[in-house]
Design a protein around this motif. Structure first.
Motif, PDB file in Angstrom:
ATOM      1  N   UNK A  42      37.298  -2.858  30.842  1.00 23.76           N
ATOM      2  CA  UNK A  42      37.042  -1.943  31.951  1.00 23.76           C
ATOM      3  C   UNK A  42      38.319  -1.284  32.461  1.00 23.76           C
ATOM      4  N   UNK A  43      39.459  -1.664  31.905  1.00 19.57           N
ATOM      5  CA  UNK A  43      40.707  -1.035  32.297  1.00 19.57           C
ATOM      6  C   UNK A  43      41.487  -1.744  33.385  1.00 19.57           C
ATOM      7  N   UNK A  44      41.079  -2.953  33.739  1.00 18.51           N
ATOM      8  CA  UNK A  44      41.833  -3.734  34.726  1.00 18.51           C
ATOM      9  C   UNK A  44      43.159  -4.129  34.066  1.00 18.51           C
ATOM     10  N   UNK A  45      44.233  -4.035  34.814  1.00 15.94           N
ATOM     11  CA  UNK A  45      45.547  -4.348  34.242  1.00 15.94           C
ATOM     12  C   UNK A  45      45.633  -5.820  33.836  1.00 15.94           C
ATOM     13  N   UNK A  46      46.409  -6.078  32.811  1.00 18.12           N
ATOM     14  CA  UNK A  46      46.614  -7.455  32.347  1.00 18.12           C
ATOM     15  C   UNK A  46      47.176  -8.337  33.454  1.00 18.12           C
ATOM     16  N   UNK A  47      48.037  -7.761  34.266  1.00 16.94           N
ATOM     17  CA  UNK A  47      48.635  -8.513  35.374  1.00 16.94           C
ATOM     18  C   UNK A  47      47.561  -8.959  36.365  1.00 16.94           C
ATOM     19  N   UNK A  48      46.640  -8.059  36.706  1.00 18.23           N
ATOM     20  CA  UNK A  48      45.569  -8.412  37.640  1.00 18.23           C
ATOM     21  C   UNK A  48      44.593  -9.418  37.023  1.00 18.23           C
ATOM     22  N   UNK A  49      44.343  -9.276  35.732  1.00 13.47           N
ATOM     23  CA  UNK A  49      43.474 -10.235  35.047  1.00 13.47           C
ATOM     24  C   UNK A  49      44.134 -11.608  35.030  1.00 13.47           C
ATOM     25  N   UNK A  50      45.436 -11.654  34.760  1.00 17.49           N
ATOM     26  CA  UNK A  50      46.145 -12.938  34.769  1.00 17.49           C
ATOM     27  C   UNK A  50      46.083 -13.568  36.159  1.00 17.49           C
ATOM     28  N   UNK A  51      46.281 -12.789  37.198  1.00 17.95           N
ATOM     29  CA  UNK A  51      46.209 -13.342  38.562  1.00 17.95           C
ATOM     30  C   UNK A  51      44.834 -13.944  38.833  1.00 17.95           C
ATOM     31  N   UNK A  52      43.788 -13.268  38.370  1.00 15.98           N
ATOM     32  CA  UNK A  52      42.427 -13.775  38.556  1.00 15.98           C
ATOM     33  C   UNK A  52      42.216 -15.063  37.758  1.00 15.98           C
ATOM     34  N   UNK A  53      42.719 -15.104  36.540  1.00 18.83           N
ATOM     35  CA  UNK A  53      42.603 -16.309  35.714  1.00 18.83           C
ATOM     36  C   UNK A  53      43.418 -17.443  36.318  1.00 18.83           C
ATOM     37  N   UNK A  54      44.610 -17.129  36.774  1.00 16.13           N
ATOM     38  CA  UNK A  54      45.490 -18.120  37.411  1.00 16.13           C
ATOM     39  C   UNK A  54      44.776 -18.776  38.590  1.00 16.13           C
ATOM     40  N   UNK A  55      44.127 -17.958  39.402  1.00 12.25           N
ATOM     41  CA  UNK A  55      43.389 -18.476  40.554  1.00 12.25           C
ATOM     42  C   UNK A  55      42.223 -19.355  40.100  1.00 12.25           C
ATOM     43  N   UNK A  56      41.454 -18.875  39.144  1.00  8.75           N
ATOM     44  CA  UNK A  56      40.286 -19.616  38.657  1.00  8.75           C
ATOM     45  C   UNK A  56      40.685 -20.950  38.024  1.00  8.75           C
ATOM     46  N   UNK A  57      41.815 -20.971  37.349  1.00  3.37           N
ATOM     47  CA  UNK A  57      42.278 -22.192  36.693  1.00  3.37           C
ATOM     48  C   UNK A  57      43.016 -23.128  37.642  1.00  3.37           C
ATOM     49  N   UNK A  58      43.268 -22.649  38.855  1.00  2.00           N
ATOM     50  CA  UNK A  58      43.986 -23.439  39.871  1.00  2.00           C
ATOM     51  C   UNK A  58      45.335 -23.935  39.339  1.00  2.00           C
ATOM     52  N   UNK A  59      46.073 -23.012  38.753  1.00  2.00           N
ATOM     53  CA  UNK A  59      47.390 -23.350  38.205  1.00  2.00           C
ATOM     54  C   UNK A  59      48.427 -23.374  39.317  1.00  2.00           C
ATOM     55  N   UNK A  60      49.517 -24.100  39.102  1.00  2.00           N
ATOM     56  CA  UNK A  60      50.576 -24.152  40.120  1.00  2.00           C
ATOM     57  C   UNK A  60      51.262 -22.798  40.286  1.00  2.00           C
ATOM     58  N   UNK A  61      51.864 -22.611  41.437  1.00  2.00           N
ATOM     59  CA  UNK A  61      52.520 -21.349  41.765  1.00  2.00           C
ATOM     60  C   UNK A  61      53.578 -20.940  40.750  1.00  2.00           C
ATOM     61  N   UNK A  62      54.255 -21.892  40.166  1.00  2.00           N
ATOM     62  CA  UNK A  62      55.318 -21.577  39.191  1.00  2.00           C
ATOM     63  C   UNK A  62      54.767 -20.899  37.937  1.00  2.00           C
ATOM     64  N   UNK A  63      53.470 -20.988  37.709  1.00  2.00           N
ATOM     65  CA  UNK A  63      52.845 -20.373  36.536  1.00  2.00           C
ATOM     66  C   UNK A  63      52.390 -18.940  36.781  1.00  2.00           C
ATOM     67  N   UNK A  64      52.516 -18.486  37.998  1.00  2.00           N
ATOM     68  CA  UNK A  64      52.050 -17.161  38.346  1.00  2.00           C
ATOM     69  C   UNK A  64      52.937 -16.123  37.760  1.00  2.00           C
TER      70      UNK A  64
END
Length: 64
Positions: A42-64
């Motif tokens: 749909x054209x969402x930036x990779x950076x925004x998709x990663x942020x959404x995945x990071x949140x969903x996976x509940x990864x630590x802040x250092x992985x952002x």
């Protein structure tokens, strides 16, 4: 962030045998309820998709 980096990060956190399945099936609220694959299509930036995945996976802040 390049799309290749997004895929590399997902593989790192989810494993080579699972990350593509997760990306195709897991709905991410932060990108409109789309999956990783749908959001990228749909054209969402990779950076925004990663942020959404990071949140969903509940990864630590250092992985952002």
């Amino acid at each position: 962030m390049k799309e290749t980096e997004l895929w590399a990060r997902l593989q790192h956190h989810l494993g080579a045998g699972y990350y593509r399945v997760w990306a195709a099936e897991q709905s991410l609220p932060d990108v409109g309820g789309r999956t990783v694959v749908q959001a990228l299509e749909a054209g969402v930036s990779s950076k925004d998709v990663w942020r959404a995945a990071w949140t969903a996976l509940e990864l630590p802040a250092r992985e952002r």
